[in-house]
Design a protein around this motif. Structure first.
Motif, mmCIF file in Angstrom:
data_model
loop_
_atom_site.group_PDB
_atom_site.id
_atom_site.type_symbol
_atom_site.label_atom_id
_atom_site.label_comp_id
_atom_site.label_asym_id
_atom_site.label_seq_id
_atom_site.Cartn_x
_atom_site.Cartn_y
_atom_site.Cartn_z
ATOM 1 N N GLY A 98 0.776 -1.080 -0.107
ATOM 2 C CA GLY A 98 -0.063 -0.035 0.024
ATOM 3 C C GLY A 98 0.727 1.243 0.097
ATOM 4 O O GLY A 98 0.543 2.278 -0.579
ATOM 5 N N TYR A 99 2.033 1.353 0.610
ATOM 6 C CA TYR A 99 2.930 2.462 0.548
ATOM 7 C C TYR A 99 3.357 2.981 -0.684
ATOM 8 O O TYR A 99 3.912 3.874 -0.768
ATOM 9 N N TYR A 100 3.015 1.943 -1.710
ATOM 10 C CA TYR A 100 3.813 2.139 -2.971
ATOM 11 C C TYR A 100 2.681 2.368 -4.184
ATOM 12 O O TYR A 100 2.912 2.472 -5.436
ATOM 13 N N ARG A 101 1.320 2.210 -3.752
ATOM 14 C CA ARG A 101 0.316 2.133 -4.880
ATOM 15 C C ARG A 101 -0.055 3.455 -5.107
ATOM 16 O O ARG A 101 -0.387 4.481 -4.314
ATOM 17 N N VAL A 102 -0.025 3.683 -6.500
ATOM 18 C CA VAL A 102 -0.284 5.307 -6.939
ATOM 19 C C VAL A 102 -0.992 4.859 -8.297
ATOM 20 O O VAL A 102 -0.824 3.689 -8.962
ATOM 21 N N PRO A 103 -1.944 5.817 -8.791
ATOM 22 C CA PRO A 103 -2.571 5.352 -10.111
ATOM 23 C C PRO A 103 -1.586 5.730 -11.319
ATOM 24 O O PRO A 103 -0.762 6.281 -11.117
ATOM 25 N N LEU A 104 -1.932 5.060 -12.496
ATOM 26 C CA LEU A 104 -1.336 4.794 -13.495
ATOM 27 C C LEU A 104 -2.461 4.853 -14.765
ATOM 28 O O LEU A 104 -3.102 3.995 -14.675
ATOM 29 N N LEU A 105 -2.542 6.078 -15.387
ATOM 30 C CA LEU A 105 -3.661 5.947 -16.481
ATOM 31 C C LEU A 105 -3.019 6.523 -17.558
ATOM 32 O O LEU A 105 -2.110 7.202 -17.972
ATOM 33 N N LEU A 106 -3.420 5.517 -18.760
ATOM 34 C CA LEU A 106 -3.362 5.825 -20.134
ATOM 35 C C LEU A 106 -4.429 6.497 -20.824
ATOM 36 O O LEU A 106 -5.697 5.679 -20.639
#
Length: 623
Positions: free
Chosen positions: A496-504
Motif C-alpha cells: 500500500g505504501y507504493y500504490r499510485v494511479p497510472l492512467l493511459l
C-alpha cells in the motif's frame, strides 16, 4: 583508574543514551500506524535492540568528547576546562538531536530514517525555512526543550572528587575506553561492522526503522559507499534468462514510427488511496475518475520509490529506486544514462520538462538533462508579470495557472513533442488558493483538500488542451510520484505504501485489449512509450515492460530500505538483505505457503543486474 573524570564521562554519555531512547519513543508515538501490527513483545525487543545503534551513534559523534574527557595529561577537572567540555558536548550533539526530531515527521513522507539525502536538499530546506517552521513549530519547540534539558541535567563536577594523577594509568584507561568505543561503533564482534540492514531482524520488518536512530543512518550515508555486488548468476546469459528479458524486443519493431505527441503528467502525492475510481467512488479526484472511464486506469499500479526525487529516474529512465539513496544524489549519478529524452530526441522529438517549483529543486533540472530532455522550465522561467500573482508563497506556482501555462506552451512546439509535467500544489503544506478555500472536501487528512484542488487544475488543463491543435494526436500518461499520508487500513502495508494511479488516455483511441488488472509500475512508462510510438531502440532497461504487451500480467519491483519485493498477480516475493526469501499472497500481502514459480530467480536477477550495472557503470547491454 575509576576517578571522577571517568564517572562524569560515563554519566554524560548515559544521559545521551536516555535521550536517544526517549526520541525513539517519540518516533514510535508519532508513527504508530507503521508499527501498530507488531506484537508488544517484538516492539519491546525493537526498543532494546535499538540500544546497539544508539551505542554506535553516540560513540561516533562523541569520540572527541571521550578523548578530551580522559586526556592523559593536565587537569581535566579544572572548572574552566569542564565548562568548555559542556559547550562541546551540547554543540556536537544538538544537530543530531535535531535530525532525530525532524525524522519524527519526515518518516511519514519517505518511509525510512533519513540518510545523507538530508544534506543534498539543504538549499530547498533553507528556501522553505519559514513555512517549515510555521507548520512544524512543535519540532522546533521540542528541539529547544530537549537541548535546554540536556544542558540543565548535564552531570556536573561536585565536591569532593577524586583525580587520577598517574599518566600511565590515565593513558591505559583512555585506550580501554577507545577499544570499547570501537566495539560499540562496530556493533559487536561480528564479521561485518554494524550497518542499517542489521536493524531488520524482527517481524514485521517495519520495526527495523524503530530500532534505528537517525544519527546512525545519516552517518552511515556519508561517503555514499558503493553497492555490494551480488553473484546469484554466473553469466549474463543466465541473468537475462532469469529476468525473461529479450534485449531485442524494442529494437526490432516493424513499421514506421507513429510520430504522435506524448505528455507524461506526474501528480504530486496522488496516492491510490485518494482516487475514487480505485476505491468504489470514495475519493477526492472527480476529474481523474471521469478521465479513467475514457482511458485505462491500472488498478494495481506501483511507484518504484517513496520520494519525488526517486520517481523521476523510474519514469524518465526506467531505473527503479533499489538502493538506500536516490539515484539522483547517489555515487552513481554521473553514470552513463539513456533516458526517454535521449531516445525521443534521436527520433526527431522536441522534449521538455515542466515543474513550477524553484529551478534546481531536488536536482530535477540536472537529471532531466541527463535523461536527454532538451528544455527544463521551472519557477524562474514562468512569465515574470504573472509570477507574483500565481506564486503559492512557498514552493512555486499554483497548479491551475501553471498547467494553463504548460498547455499554451506546448502549442508553440514543433510536432511531435514529448513533455513531462510535474505538479506541485498537493505538496506539504498543501496550500490552496484563497479563492478556492472551502470549495473542495476537507476530508480527514490535511492533504485531501489540496488533492481536490490539484484535480480541479487537471480538469482545467484538459479543458484548455482539448482546444489546442496537438490534443487529438497526443498520448497522455498520468501517474503520481509517490504515496502520502494514509488513513485506510487497506493501504497501510508494504504494498500500500507504493500504490499510485497510472492512467493511459488518448482522445482519439481506446485501449480495449489492455488488461487494467495487470500489475504496473513507473518503470513500465519508458517501454510503453517506445512501444506505442513504434520506435526502435536498445536503450530500454529490463526493469519495466510495455503496458501494451498483452502477453504478460506485469510486475513491479520495490525496495523498502531493507528488502526487495517482486509484485506479480500470482504472488509477492521478498528478498531480504541477508538473502532470505519469503512469499506472500497478492494483493492482501498475507504469508503464502508456497513460492511463486520462477519469482525468486527473477527477483535475484533484477537485484544482481541493478547493482552490477551501477557499480560497473554498465546498465546498458551494448556497453
Amino acid at each position: 583508574m575509576i576517578d571522577s573524570s571517568l564517572k562524569l564521562m560515563l554519566r554524560r554519555l548515559g544521559l545521551l543514551l536516555v535521550v536517544y531512547m526517549l526520541l525513539r519513543l517519540l518516533f514510535y508515538a508519532f508513527n504508530y500506524s507503521t508499527f501498530g501490527e507488531a506484537t508488544a513483545g517484538n516492539t519491546l525487543l525493537a526498543f532494546l535492540y535499538g540500544l546497539r545503534f544508539d551505542f554506535a551513534a553516540i560513540s561516533i559523534i562523541n569520540a572527541p568528547f571521550i578523548l578530551l574527557s580522559l586526556f592523559p595529561w593536565g587537569n581535566t577537572l579544572n572548572p574552566v576546562y569542564q565548562r568548555v567540555l559542556k559547550v562541546w558536548f551540547i554543540l556536537t550533539n544538538a544537530p543530531f538531536i535535531a535530525l532525530a526530531l525532524v525524522d519524527v515527521e519526515f518518516f511519514k513522507f519517505i518511509g525510512k530514517r533519513s540518510s545523507n539525502e538530508v544534506a543534498t536538499i539543504t538549499a530547498d530546506i533553507m528556501d522553505q525555512l519559514g513555512q517549515l517552521m510555521q507548520n512544524y513549530w512543535f519540532i522546533v519547540l521540542g528541539f529547544i526543550l530537549v537541548v535546554y534539558l540536556l544542558a540543565k541535567v548535564y552531570p556536573s563536577l561536585k565536591e569532593p572528587y577524586t583525580f587520577q594523577k598517574n599518566i600511565l594509568l590515565r593513558a591505559m584507561r583512555l585506550l580501554f575506553m577507545a577499544a570499547l568505543a570501537v566495539l560499540a561503533i562496530r556493533g559487536g564482534w561480528q564479521l561485518k561492522p554494524l550497518r542499517v540492514s542489521h536493524a531488520f531482524i524482527l517481524e514485521p520488518a517495519a520495526l527495523g526503522h524503530l530500532s534505528l536512530n537517525s544519527p546512525f543512518t545519516f552517518i552511515k550515508g556519508i561517503g555514499k559507499p558503493q553497492l555490494e555486488l551480488k553473484n546469484y548468476f554466473p553469466n549474463q546469459e543466465s541473468l537475462l534468462a532469469a529476468m525473461a528479458f529479450d534485449p531485442a524486443k524494442y529494437s526490432q519493431q516493424n513499421g514506421e514510427p507513429l510520430n504522435e505527441n506524448v505528455v507524461v503528467i506526474i501528480l504530486e502525492s496522488f496516492a491510490s488511496e485518494y482516487v475514487g475510481a480505485l476505491n468504489n467512488g470514495q475519493g477526492y479526484t472527480p476529474f481523474l475518475d471521469s478521465l479513467a472511464t475514457q482511458g485505462i486506469l491500472f488498478k494495481n499500479a506501483f511507484a518504484n520509490g517513496r520520494k519525488s526525487i526517486e520517481a523521476l529516474p523510474s519514469v524518465l529512465s526506467g531505473i527503479p529506486s533499489l538502493m538506500q539513496e536516490p539515484y539522483i544524489t547517489s555515487a552513481y549519478q554521473a553514470n552513463k544514462l539513456h533516458g526517454l529524452g535521449t531516445v525521443l530526441q534521436d527520433a526527431g522529438y522536441k522534449t521538455a520538462f515542466f515543474h513550477g517549483a524553484a529551478n534546481g529543486t531536488m536536482g530535477f533540472n540536472n537529471f532531466s538533462k541527463q535523461a536527454g530532455v532538451q528544455e527544463y522550465y521551472g519557477l524562474d522561467d514562468y512569465p515574470l508579470e504573472k509570477r507574483a500573482e500565481d506564486f503559492d508563497g512557498l514552493w512555486g506556482i499554483f497548479d491551475e495557472p501553471y498547467l494553463q501555462y504548460v498547455a499554451h506552451k506546448l502549442t508553440d512546439y514543433n510536432k511531435p513533442f514529448f513533455a513531462t509535467l510535474f505538479t506541485l500544489s498537493s505538496h506539504q503544506p498543501y496550500t490552496v488558493p484563497a479563492k478556492y478555500k472551502g470549495r473542495f472536501p476537507k476530508g480527514e487528512l490535511e492533504i485531501h483538500e489540496s488533492i481536490g484542488y490539484a484535480d480541479h487544475a487537471l480538469r482545467e488543463f484538459f479543458k484548455t488542451a482539448s482546444k489546442q491543435p496537438w490534443y487529438n494526436n497526443t498520448l497522455f500518461i498520468l501517474t503520481a510520484d509517490h504515496t502520502q499520508k494514509s488513513i485506510a487500513p487497506a493501504y497501510q502495508n508494504e504494498l500500500g505504501y507504493y500504490r499510485v494511479p497510472l492512467l493511459l488516455f488518448h482522445p482519439g483511441k481506446k485501449f480495449e485489449s489492455i488488461n487494467p488488472e495487470q500489475v504496473a509500475q513507473h518503470t513500465d512508462i519508458f517501454p510503453t512509450i517506445v512501444d506505442y510510438l513504434n520506435i526502435n531502440t536498445n536503450k530500454v532497461l529490463p526493469f519495466g515492460n510495455s503496458l501494451l504487451d498483452t502477453t504478460t500480467n506485469g510486475s513491479a519491483i520495490l525496495y523498502n530500505g531493507n528488502s526487495h519485493f517482486l509484485v506479480q498477480q500470482n504472488g509477492v516475493t521478498e528478498l531480504t538483505a541477508d538473502d532470505q526469501v519469503r512469499f506472500y499472497t497478492f494483493p492482501d500481502f498475507a504469508p503464502a505457503p508456497s513460492p511463486t514459480p520462477n519469482a525468486e530467480q527473477q527477483l535475484k536477477a533484477y537485484v544482481q543486474y541493478f547493482r552490477s550495472g551501477l557499480v560497473n557503470n554498465k546498465l546498458y547491454l551494448e556497453d
